[in-house]
Design a protein around this motif. Structure first.
Motif, short mmCIF file in Angstrom:
data_model
loop_
_atom_site.label_atom_id
_atom_site.label_comp_id
_atom_site.label_asym_id
_atom_site.label_seq_id
_atom_site.Cartn_x
_atom_site.Cartn_y
_atom_site.Cartn_z
N MET A 1 26.84 19.12 53.83
CA MET A 1 26.34 18.22 52.67
C MET A 1 25.00 18.21 53.58
O MET A 1 24.44 18.47 55.09
N GLN A 2 23.84 18.13 53.08
CA GLN A 2 22.29 18.52 53.58
C GLN A 2 21.95 17.59 53.20
O GLN A 2 21.60 16.79 51.78
N LEU A 3 20.90 16.96 53.92
CA LEU A 3 19.72 15.91 54.11
C LEU A 3 18.75 16.58 53.84
O LEU A 3 18.08 17.85 53.62
N SER A 4 18.03 15.59 52.99
CA SER A 4 16.50 16.06 52.45
C SER A 4 15.41 15.25 52.23
O SER A 4 16.17 13.76 52.46
N ASN A 5 14.48 15.26 51.99
CA ASN A 5 13.14 14.09 51.96
C ASN A 5 13.34 14.17 50.58
O ASN A 5 12.92 15.48 49.55
N CYS A 6 12.37 13.23 50.20
CA CYS A 6 12.83 13.17 48.69
C CYS A 6 11.19 13.70 48.31
O CYS A 6 9.83 13.70 49.23
N SER A 7 10.09 14.71 47.67
CA SER A 7 9.57 15.43 47.62
C SER A 7 8.20 14.52 46.75
O SER A 7 7.01 14.86 46.57
N GLY A 8 9.02 13.24 46.04
CA GLY A 8 8.06 12.30 45.85
C GLY A 8 7.58 11.32 46.27
O GLY A 8 6.54 11.22 46.64
N CYS A 9 8.90 10.68 47.07
CA CYS A 9 8.63 9.21 48.19
C CYS A 9 9.45 9.77 49.68
O CYS A 9 8.27 8.41 50.34
N GLY A 10 9.32 10.77 50.13
CA GLY A 10 9.70 10.89 51.43
C GLY A 10 10.72 10.71 51.78
O GLY A 10 11.31 10.58 52.59
N LYS A 11 11.50 9.58 50.84
CA LYS A 11 12.62 8.63 51.57
C LYS A 11 14.05 9.78 51.51
O LYS A 11 13.89 10.85 50.45
N LEU A 12 14.25 9.71 51.92
CA LEU A 12 15.92 10.41 53.11
C LEU A 12 16.44 10.43 51.90
O LEU A 12 17.37 9.23 51.36
N GLN A 13 17.35 11.95 51.37
CA GLN A 13 18.32 11.41 50.44
C GLN A 13 19.51 12.73 50.94
O GLN A 13 18.92 14.10 51.65
N THR A 14 20.72 13.11 50.10
CA THR A 14 20.98 14.17 49.92
C THR A 14 21.06 14.60 49.44
O THR A 14 21.00 14.60 47.64
N GLY A 15 21.06 15.78 49.34
CA GLY A 15 20.58 16.76 48.25
C GLY A 15 20.45 18.39 48.21
O GLY A 15 19.41 18.35 49.69
N ARG A 16 19.50 19.09 47.57
CA ARG A 16 18.38 20.28 47.75
C ARG A 16 17.36 19.89 48.20
O ARG A 16 16.79 18.80 48.27
N PHE A 17 16.03 21.15 48.55
CA PHE A 17 15.20 20.76 49.68
C PHE A 17 14.35 20.36 47.83
O PHE A 17 14.74 20.95 46.80
N GLU A 18 13.54 19.49 47.87
CA GLU A 18 12.05 19.46 47.14
C GLU A 18 13.00 18.95 45.67
O GLU A 18 12.41 19.10 44.70
N THR A 19 13.21 18.09 46.05
CA THR A 19 14.34 17.03 44.74
C THR A 19 13.80 15.68 44.41
O THR A 19 13.49 15.09 46.06
N LEU A 20 13.56 15.35 43.52
CA LEU A 20 13.28 13.43 43.79
C LEU A 20 14.31 13.00 44.12
O LEU A 20 15.56 13.34 43.27
N CYS A 21 14.48 11.97 44.32
CA CYS A 21 15.29 10.63 44.28
C CYS A 21 15.49 10.54 42.70
O CYS A 21 14.73 10.10 41.91
N THR A 22 15.95 9.56 42.75
CA THR A 22 17.02 8.96 41.67
C THR A 22 15.45 8.08 40.48
O THR A 22 15.13 7.89 39.60
N ASP A 23 14.74 7.00 41.73
CA ASP A 23 13.58 6.39 41.88
C ASP A 23 12.67 7.39 40.80
O ASP A 23 11.58 7.01 39.86
N CYS A 24 12.34 8.54 41.42
CA CYS A 24 10.90 9.26 41.88
C CYS A 24 11.20 9.90 40.62
O CYS A 24 9.95 10.30 39.25
N LEU A 25 12.86 10.17 40.24
CA LEU A 25 12.96 11.26 38.83
C LEU A 25 12.61 9.84 37.82
O LEU A 25 12.26 10.80 36.78
N LYS A 26 13.51 9.21 37.59
CA LYS A 26 12.78 7.87 36.80
C LYS A 26 11.79 7.20 36.06
O LYS A 26 10.57 7.69 34.97
#
Length: 68
Positions: A1-26
Motif C-alpha cells: 500500500m502506497q501513501l500519498s497526499n492529495c494534489s488538491g488539498c494535501g490530505k493523506l491518502q492511499t493510492g498513486r502520486f498526484e491523485t485527488l481525494c474523493t472530496d477534491c474529485l467531487k
C-alpha cells in the motif's frame, strides 16, 4: 500500500502520486460541469467572462481549461 497526499488539498491518502481525494474529485467534477454548462450557453466566452459569471477564481478556471 502506497501513501500519498492529495494534489488538491494535501490530505493523506492511499493510492498513486498526484491523485485527488474523493472530496477534491467531487469538487473538481462540479466545477468542470459548471464551466462546461456556461461555455455551452456562451461558446465565445473568455476566461474573464467565465470567472465573472460563475464566481470561480481565475486560477481554478484556467486549471480546468488546461486539463480539457
Amino acid at each position: 500500500m502506497q501513501l500519498s497526499n492529495c494534489s488538491g488539498c494535501g490530505k493523506l491518502q492511499t493510492g498513486r502520486f498526484e491523485t485527488l481525494c474523493t472530496d477534491c474529485l467531487k469538487k473538481h467534477i462540479e466545477v468542470s460541469h459548471q464551466i462546461k454548462h456556461y461555455l455551452q450557453l456562451h461558446p465565445g466566452a473568455s476566461l474573464i467572462d467565465i470567472c465573472q459569471h460563475t464566481g470561480l477564481p481565475l486560477s481554478t478556471v484556467n486549471e480546468i481549461i488546461k486539463r480539457v
